[in-house]
Motif scaffolding. Structure first.
Motif, short mmCIF file in Angstrom:
data_model
loop_
_atom_site.label_atom_id
_atom_site.label_comp_id
_atom_site.label_asym_id
_atom_site.label_seq_id
_atom_site.Cartn_x
_atom_site.Cartn_y
_atom_site.Cartn_z
N MET A 22 0.83 -1.18 0.00
CA MET A 22 0.00 0.00 0.00
C MET A 22 0.88 1.24 0.00
O MET A 22 1.91 1.28 0.65
N ASP A 23 0.39 2.26 -0.69
CA ASP A 23 1.16 3.50 -0.68
C ASP A 23 0.68 4.38 0.47
O ASP A 23 -0.30 4.10 1.15
N GLU A 24 1.38 5.49 0.68
CA GLU A 24 1.06 6.37 1.81
C GLU A 24 -0.31 7.02 1.66
O GLU A 24 -0.98 7.30 2.64
N THR A 25 -0.76 7.26 0.42
CA THR A 25 -2.07 7.85 0.21
C THR A 25 -3.16 6.93 0.73
O THR A 25 -4.07 7.36 1.43
N GLN A 26 -3.07 5.65 0.41
CA GLN A 26 -4.08 4.71 0.90
C GLN A 26 -4.00 4.58 2.41
O GLN A 26 -5.01 4.55 3.09
N ALA A 27 -2.80 4.53 2.95
CA ALA A 27 -2.66 4.41 4.40
C ALA A 27 -3.19 5.65 5.10
O ALA A 27 -3.71 5.58 6.20
N GLY A 28 -3.09 6.82 4.45
CA GLY A 28 -3.53 8.06 5.06
C GLY A 28 -5.03 8.12 5.27
O GLY A 28 -5.51 8.86 6.11
N VAL A 29 -5.81 7.33 4.52
CA VAL A 29 -7.25 7.31 4.68
C VAL A 29 -7.63 6.66 6.01
O VAL A 29 -8.61 7.00 6.62
N LEU A 30 -6.83 5.74 6.45
CA LEU A 30 -7.09 5.06 7.71
C LEU A 30 -6.41 5.80 8.86
O LEU A 30 -5.55 6.65 8.65
N ASP A 31 -6.78 5.46 10.07
CA ASP A 31 -6.20 6.10 11.23
C ASP A 31 -4.76 5.68 11.47
O ASP A 31 -4.01 6.41 12.09
N SER A 32 -4.37 4.52 11.01
CA SER A 32 -3.02 4.06 11.30
C SER A 32 -2.59 2.94 10.36
O SER A 32 -3.40 2.32 9.70
N ILE A 33 -1.29 2.71 10.33
CA ILE A 33 -0.73 1.61 9.57
C ILE A 33 -1.24 0.28 10.14
O ILE A 33 -1.46 -0.67 9.40
N GLU A 34 -1.49 0.23 11.45
CA GLU A 34 -2.00 -0.99 12.07
C GLU A 34 -3.35 -1.39 11.47
O GLU A 34 -3.63 -2.57 11.28
N GLU A 35 -4.18 -0.40 11.17
CA GLU A 35 -5.47 -0.70 10.56
C GLU A 35 -5.28 -1.29 9.16
O GLU A 35 -5.99 -2.22 8.79
N LEU A 36 -4.34 -0.75 8.41
CA LEU A 36 -4.06 -1.29 7.08
C LEU A 36 -3.54 -2.72 7.18
O LEU A 36 -3.92 -3.59 6.39
N GLU A 37 -2.71 -2.97 8.18
CA GLU A 37 -2.21 -4.33 8.40
C GLU A 37 -3.35 -5.27 8.77
O GLU A 37 -3.37 -6.43 8.35
N THR A 38 -4.30 -4.78 9.56
CA THR A 38 -5.46 -5.59 9.92
C THR A 38 -6.26 -5.96 8.69
O THR A 38 -6.70 -7.11 8.54
N ILE A 39 -6.45 -5.00 7.79
CA ILE A 39 -7.18 -5.29 6.55
C ILE A 39 -6.44 -6.36 5.75
O ILE A 39 -7.05 -7.31 5.26
N GLU A 40 -5.13 -6.22 5.63
CA GLU A 40 -4.32 -7.22 4.92
C GLU A 40 -4.51 -8.60 5.54
O GLU A 40 -4.68 -9.60 4.83
N GLN A 41 -4.49 -8.67 6.87
CA GLN A 41 -4.64 -9.96 7.56
C GLN A 41 -6.01 -10.57 7.30
O GLN A 41 -6.14 -11.77 7.06
N ILE A 42 -7.05 -9.72 7.35
CA ILE A 42 -8.41 -10.22 7.10
C ILE A 42 -8.50 -10.79 5.68
O ILE A 42 -8.99 -11.90 5.48
N VAL A 43 -8.03 -10.02 4.73
CA VAL A 43 -8.15 -10.43 3.33
C VAL A 43 -7.36 -11.71 3.07
O VAL A 43 -7.87 -12.66 2.47
N THR A 44 -6.13 -11.76 3.55
CA THR A 44 -5.31 -12.94 3.27
C THR A 44 -5.83 -14.19 3.99
O THR A 44 -5.64 -15.30 3.50
N SER A 45 -6.53 -14.01 5.10
CA SER A 45 -7.03 -15.18 5.82
C SER A 45 -8.26 -15.80 5.17
O SER A 45 -8.58 -16.96 5.43
#
Length: 169
Positions: free
Chosen positions: A1-24
């Motif tokens: 993910m680029d910084e623009t997409q990460a900026g929409v969320l409150d934190s990088i941790e939220e983006l990581e959570t999305i990645e974990q959900i999708v990959t699972s």
């Protein structure tokens, strides 16, 4: 993910959570709907930054993902208020005076359906049957269904939710 997409969320941790959900879930047949449900359960809505993650992992376009989100009224693409109030608009509640009640609800909150109060306390949503037909008009706040609603009962409920910051359990 680029910084623009990460900026929409409150934190990088939220983006990581999305990645974990999708990959699972991505390997399962028809994975998109379960992924959307899981993301909304986690965040309360589907963040824009989640769309390209899902599209990449599921090998579809962002438009495909967005199309599913916009087709199903259950999915939200904006963060809801602290409390979501669902007002039943089905025929049984209409027979019990829900149209007049709906007008009062919208006036009291100063918003329409699918909107959130400016202070982010309450989001208003229309639903078409809460299964509480004998005691309409009915609403749901969180997981609590309340029947025989009147303008006075609704005003007291809103005052409790906003003044005391109550969490319905």
């Amino acid at each position: 993910m680029d910084e623009t997409q990460a900026g929409v969320l409150d934190s990088i941790e939220e983006l990581e959570t999305i990645e974990q959900i999708v990959t699972s879930i991505k390997h399962k047949p028809g994975a998109l709907l379960p992924i959307l449900h899981r993301i909304q359960d986690q965040f309360g809505y589907i963040p824009d930054a989640a769309i390209p993650v899902m599209a990449t992992h599921l090998r579809c376009t962002a438009a495909d993902v967005h199309g599913v989100i916009s087709f199903y009224h259950y999915f939200r693409s904006q963060k809801p208020g602290r409390h979501v109030i669902e007002v039943c608009r089905a025929e049984a509640c209409q027979a019990q005076g829900s149209r007049e009640f709906e007008r009062h609800v919208r006036e009291k909150l100063g918003i329409d359906f699918d909107q959130t109060t400016p202070n982010q306390d309450i989001s208003l949503k229309a639903v078409y049957c809460l299964g509480n037909c004998a005691t309409g008009p009915s609403i749901r706040v969180g997981d609590k269904i309340k029947g025989r609603m009147s303008p006075a009962k609704f005003d007291r409920l809103v005052d409790e939710l906003t003044t005391f910051k109550l969490e319905l359990k």
